[in-house]
Design an enzyme around this catalytic site. Structure first.
Site, PDB file in Angstrom:
ATOM      1  CB  CYS A 220      -3.445  16.197   2.012  1.00 20.89           C
ATOM      2  SG  CYS A 220      -4.066  16.967   3.498  1.00 20.89           S
TER       3      CYS A 220
ATOM      4  CB  CYS B 175      -4.530  14.295   5.062  1.00 18.28           C
ATOM      5  SG  CYS B 175      -5.351  15.676   4.290  1.00 18.28           S
ATOM      6  CG  ASP B 176      -2.123  11.321   3.938  1.00 16.89           C
ATOM      7  OD1 ASP B 176      -3.042  10.849   4.629  1.00 16.89           O
ATOM      8  OD2 ASP B 176      -2.258  11.599   2.734  1.00 16.89           O
TER       9      ASP B 176
END
Ligand code: NDP
Length: 315
Positions: free
Chosen positions: A137, A140-141
């Site tokens: 992701c 997300c990261d």
């Protein structure tokens, strides 16, 4: 809201399919309970801007759209609960679904909208470096890779989207594609080609990762399984997987007919499964389109199918 043990319509999943089913079921006075599942808001909460959902000329962020859908379902009275469906018993009526191994809900109809989860390559280093440089992701990261070098694996729309997003943070992005072409839509391909810091490595596969306290590089092979096979190491700080998704259907397997990949089979134009009273909508039952708008449409159909089933069976 007080704990309710029996419900006319139980919805599992909180992506566009689940919430749309909830909006329709609530407005039809089915008083649904919706369980949010593993990833509240579903896969769209891990995407960047959604530019192809009709009605948003400027696009909308995935999290914002899901928050709006949640509010809309709540406005019509959906009982939204957090919890993960851990087992089902569809052998008799009422249908039974157990959440978090301890709360069983009896339902006259169940709408399965559990979506799909990111696939991994299946190499042991993915587990070894989980949370230490391996991610599925980018939104997300990606933040952790500012001014660093990363690689994205995959050649579809997700891979191109992730590569595009990461190219705005990282200093360099390799897009590792196993075929000699991208499968992504034209517009996504063009964006990737136009980004000056994205380099596409065609006909290349990742076979392993290395690094002391996190990913420092990937072992890659070009022209795998041919006489021209070339092995090399690519220095990267992070590896992002974008190689497709697997439908979340494991717990339904004993009762619900699935195709060979694991997608729920629905009957004809409807969302009906092989078990009367159980309906499926969204990515969990859609190997073909997998779009937010088609998932929402599926949720609508599932709620209408559930309503008709209840009426027909005087439930
Ligand atoms: P896709 O199934 O479309 O693409 C998966 C990609 O990963 C392919 O290039 C595939 O290669 C590659 N791949 C699969 N397994 C491996 C492996 N083991 N090793 C290396 N590469 C592998 O998945 P996506 O998640 O990209 O897209 C799913 C759906 O969602 C599509 O319908 C897409 O259009 C849609 N989508 C739309 C977006 C948008 O419109 N903005 C954004 C994101 C997704 P190969 O081609 O060789 O099989």
């Amino acid at each position: 809201m007080a704990d309710k043990k029996h419900v006319r319509c139980l919805i599992i999943g909180s992506g566009p399919a689940g919430y749309t089913a909830a909006i329709y079921a609530s407005r039809a006075n089915l008083n649904p309970i919706l369980y949010e599942g593993i990833q509240p808001g579903g896969q769209l909460t891990t995407t960047t801007d959604i530019e192809n959902f009709p009605g948003y000329p400027q696009g909308i962020s995935g999290t914002e759209m899901m928050e709006d859908l949640r509010k809309q379902a709540q406005r019509f009275g959906t009982d939204i609960r957090s919890g993960i469906a851990t087992s089902v018993d569809f052998s008799g009526k009422p249908l039974q679904v157990t959440f978090d191994d301890n709360q069983t809900i009896e339902a006259d109809t169940v709408i399965i909208a559990t979506g799909a989860s990111a696939k991994y390559l299946g190499i042991s280093d993915e587990t070894k470096y989980a949370g230490m440089g391996v991610s599925a992701c980018a939104t997300c990261d990606g933040f952790f890779y500012r001014k660093k070098v990363v690689a994205v694996v995959g050649g579809g729309d997700t891979a191109c989207e992730e590569a595009g997003y990461l190219s705005q943070l990282a200093s360099k992005v390799y897009l590792i594609v196993r075929k000699n072409y991208l499968r992504a839509s034209q517009i996504m391909q063009e964006r990737v080609m136009q980004a000056s810091n994205i380099e596409i490595l065609f006909e290349t596969q990742v076979t392993g990762l290395f690094g002391e306290n996190g990913v420092e590089g990937a072992h890659i092979v070009k022209y795998k399984d041919t006489p021209q096979e070339i092995h090399s190491d690519l220095a990267i700080d992070g590896l992002f997987l974008a190689i497709g998704h697997k439908p979340n259907t494991d717990i339904f397997k004993p009762y619900i007919a699935l195709d060979e990949i694991g997608y729920i089979k629905t009957q004809g134009e409807t969302t009906a499964t092989n078990v009367p009273g159980v309906f499926a909508a969204g990515d969990v039952a859609d190997p073909h389109y997998r779009q937010a708008v088609t998932a929402a449409a599926g949720g609508c159909k599932a709620a209408l199918d559930a309503e008709r089933y209840l009426a027909k069976n005087h439930l």
